[in-house]
Motif scaffolding. Sequence first.
Motif, PDB file in Angstrom:
ATOM      1  N   TYR A 111      14.867 -54.182  46.633  1.00  0.00           N
ATOM      2  CA  TYR A 111      13.635 -53.404  46.563  1.00  0.00           C
ATOM      3  C   TYR A 111      12.660 -54.148  45.661  1.00  0.00           C
ATOM      4  CZ  TYR A 111      10.433 -49.540  45.736  1.00  0.00           C
ATOM      5  OH  TYR A 111       9.314 -48.762  45.633  1.00  0.00           O
TER       6      TYR A 111
ATOM      7  N   GLU B 124      12.142 -57.495  45.228  1.00  0.00           N
ATOM      8  CA  GLU B 124      12.804 -58.560  44.462  1.00  0.00           C
ATOM      9  C   GLU B 124      12.282 -59.923  44.882  1.00  0.00           C
ATOM     10  OE1 GLU B 124      14.590 -57.775  41.998  1.00  0.00           O
ATOM     11  OE2 GLU B 124      15.633 -55.898  42.417  1.00  0.00           O
TER      12      GLU B 124
ATOM     13  N   ASN C 287      11.650 -46.026  51.452  1.00  0.00           N
ATOM     14  CA  ASN C 287      12.581 -46.247  50.350  1.00  0.00           C
ATOM     15  C   ASN C 287      13.630 -45.130  50.296  1.00  0.00           C
ATOM     16  OD1 ASN C 287      13.102 -45.703  47.143  1.00  0.00           O
ATOM     17  ND2 ASN C 287      13.057 -47.858  47.660  1.00  0.00           N
TER      18      ASN C 287
ATOM     19  N   GLN D 221      15.184 -49.112  39.734  1.00  0.00           N
ATOM     20  CA  GLN D 221      15.704 -47.751  39.722  1.00  0.00           C
ATOM     21  C   GLN D 221      14.954 -46.993  38.632  1.00  0.00           C
ATOM     22  OE1 GLN D 221      18.425 -46.918  41.898  1.00  0.00           O
ATOM     23  NE2 GLN D 221      20.200 -47.706  40.832  1.00  0.00           N
TER      24      GLN D 221
HETATM   25  N1  UDP Z   1      17.193 -51.153  44.671  1.00  0.00           N
HETATM   26  C1  UDP Z   1      17.064 -50.650  45.958  1.00  0.00           C
HETATM   27  N2  UDP Z   1      16.374 -49.493  46.153  1.00  0.00           N
HETATM   28  C2  UDP Z   1      15.810 -48.796  45.120  1.00  0.00           C
HETATM   29  C3  UDP Z   1      15.980 -49.297  43.800  1.00  0.00           C
HETATM   30  C4  UDP Z   1      16.690 -50.467  43.620  1.00  0.00           C
HETATM   31  O1  UDP Z   1      17.556 -51.258  46.914  1.00  0.00           O
HETATM   32  O2  UDP Z   1      15.185 -47.779  45.364  1.00  0.00           O
HETATM   33  C5  UDP Z   1      17.914 -52.424  44.465  1.00  0.00           C
HETATM   34  C6  UDP Z   1      17.220 -53.416  43.544  1.00  0.00           C
HETATM   35  O3  UDP Z   1      16.372 -54.268  44.269  1.00  0.00           O
HETATM   36  C7  UDP Z   1      18.383 -54.165  42.931  1.00  0.00           C
HETATM   37  C8  UDP Z   1      19.489 -53.128  42.887  1.00  0.00           C
HETATM   38  O4  UDP Z   1      19.127 -52.117  43.824  1.00  0.00           O
HETATM   39  O5  UDP Z   1      18.786 -55.234  43.752  1.00  0.00           O
HETATM   40  C9  UDP Z   1      19.673 -52.529  41.505  1.00  0.00           C
HETATM   41  O6  UDP Z   1      18.444 -52.008  41.063  1.00  0.00           O
HETATM   42  P1  UDP Z   1      17.962 -52.168  39.558  1.00  0.00           P
HETATM   43  O7  UDP Z   1      18.213 -53.553  39.090  1.00  0.00           O
HETATM   44  O8  UDP Z   1      16.579 -51.657  39.482  1.00  0.00           O
HETATM   45  O9  UDP Z   1      18.924 -51.140  38.855  1.00  0.00           O
HETATM   46  P2  UDP Z   1      19.766 -51.305  37.504  1.00  0.00           P
HETATM   47  O10 UDP Z   1      20.285 -52.701  37.453  1.00  0.00           O
HETATM   48  O11 UDP Z   1      18.777 -51.001  36.439  1.00  0.00           O
HETATM   49  O12 UDP Z   1      20.830 -50.268  37.687  1.00  0.00           O
END
Ligand code: UDP
Length: 333
Positions: A16, A18, A75, A211
């Motif tokens: 999302y 990236e 999303n 997230q």
């Molecule tokens: N992601 C996604 N959809 C969302 C939010 C996040 O696919 O609505 C993906 C994001 O691109 C990343 C992974 O999920 O590859 C983890 O997200 P993030 O790094 O923001 O979360 P954290 O590491 O803080 O748990």
Amino acid sequence: MMRSMREHVSVVVPVYNEAENLPELRRRLAAALDSTGRPWEVIFVNDASTDGSAAIVRDFHREDGRFKLISFSRNFGHQPAITAGIHQATGACVILLDGDLQDPPEVVPAMVEKWAEGYQVVLGERISRVDGAGARGIGFRLFYPFMRRLVDLPTGPDAGIFGLMDRAVIDQFNRLPERNRFIPGLRTWLGFKRTSVPYARQARAGGQPKQTLGRLIKYALDGMISFSYKPLRWVTYMGFAVSGVTFLLAVYYFITFFAFHKKWGEGFTTIIICVLFLGGIQMISIGILGEYVARIYEEVKQRPLYVVEETVGLGTGRSGGKDSEELSLSRLA
Ligand code: UDP
Ligand code: MG
């Protein structure tokens, strides 16, 4: 049991926004996968990015057909994205990995090696993390230990989604029908022969966390509520505790009134505190009940977990039927 070198490896990456991390991820992931000597595919699940991530993955696919793409119509979130990738993956094992390089691709060959030795679930165990001191960092650090005490499951190492699952595990995973998904919990619930590979959780390579705090809280609640009835039991205990205290108080009041002729005239503060305290307990209890009821409602509606807008380089998928949009359309028809 050793596994044949011809069996191939699938990697699922939720994406999302990236775009800035994708080129480096591609380079490091391809190098890591090539070093296993096995055939492989990488499925990027684009969760409706708005920064051109999909176009970048389409370019990857043009240059190397082993990179594939699923794009959602909007999303849907991290867990649905991973689930969609798992539904489409055809490998003899499937590796889940975040798209922000927090899970280093260099650990992947060690996971594949453990799998080749015969393990069916290989977890990435976080031996260190760099989450910082903000609300998120504290939340992450508190959540997993808390979760491990709460849930009615065998305890495992400190692991998030980063890990490998064998085809046998994936096939069972694809049979799990629930909408509110907490994938690390489901993976534990499934069982199978498990091991882990230690790694240092990295800082996100580029950009902000995708997230939101609200999503993370929902994720944490999903984890607790889908895997434990304990919050409901706490409500019961609270009820007993409050009733018990009330009973003792009543006895005390009666005795002091009849035996010692004490007049209970005052007590404004006591009454206010009792009323508000009970009001609070009741609202918390209804809230806890509501968390369960809302999830029951969501399960009963049986909406698909995600809607796919476009796929690149993928067939109809191995087991994609269950949650994909075709099924929901045919159900409507
Ligand atoms: N992601 C996604 N959809 C969302 C939010 C996040 O696919 O609505 C993906 C994001 O691109 C990343 C992974 O999920 O590859 C983890 O997200 P993030 O790094 O923001 O979360 P954290 O590491 O803080 O748990
Ligand atoms: Mg991250």
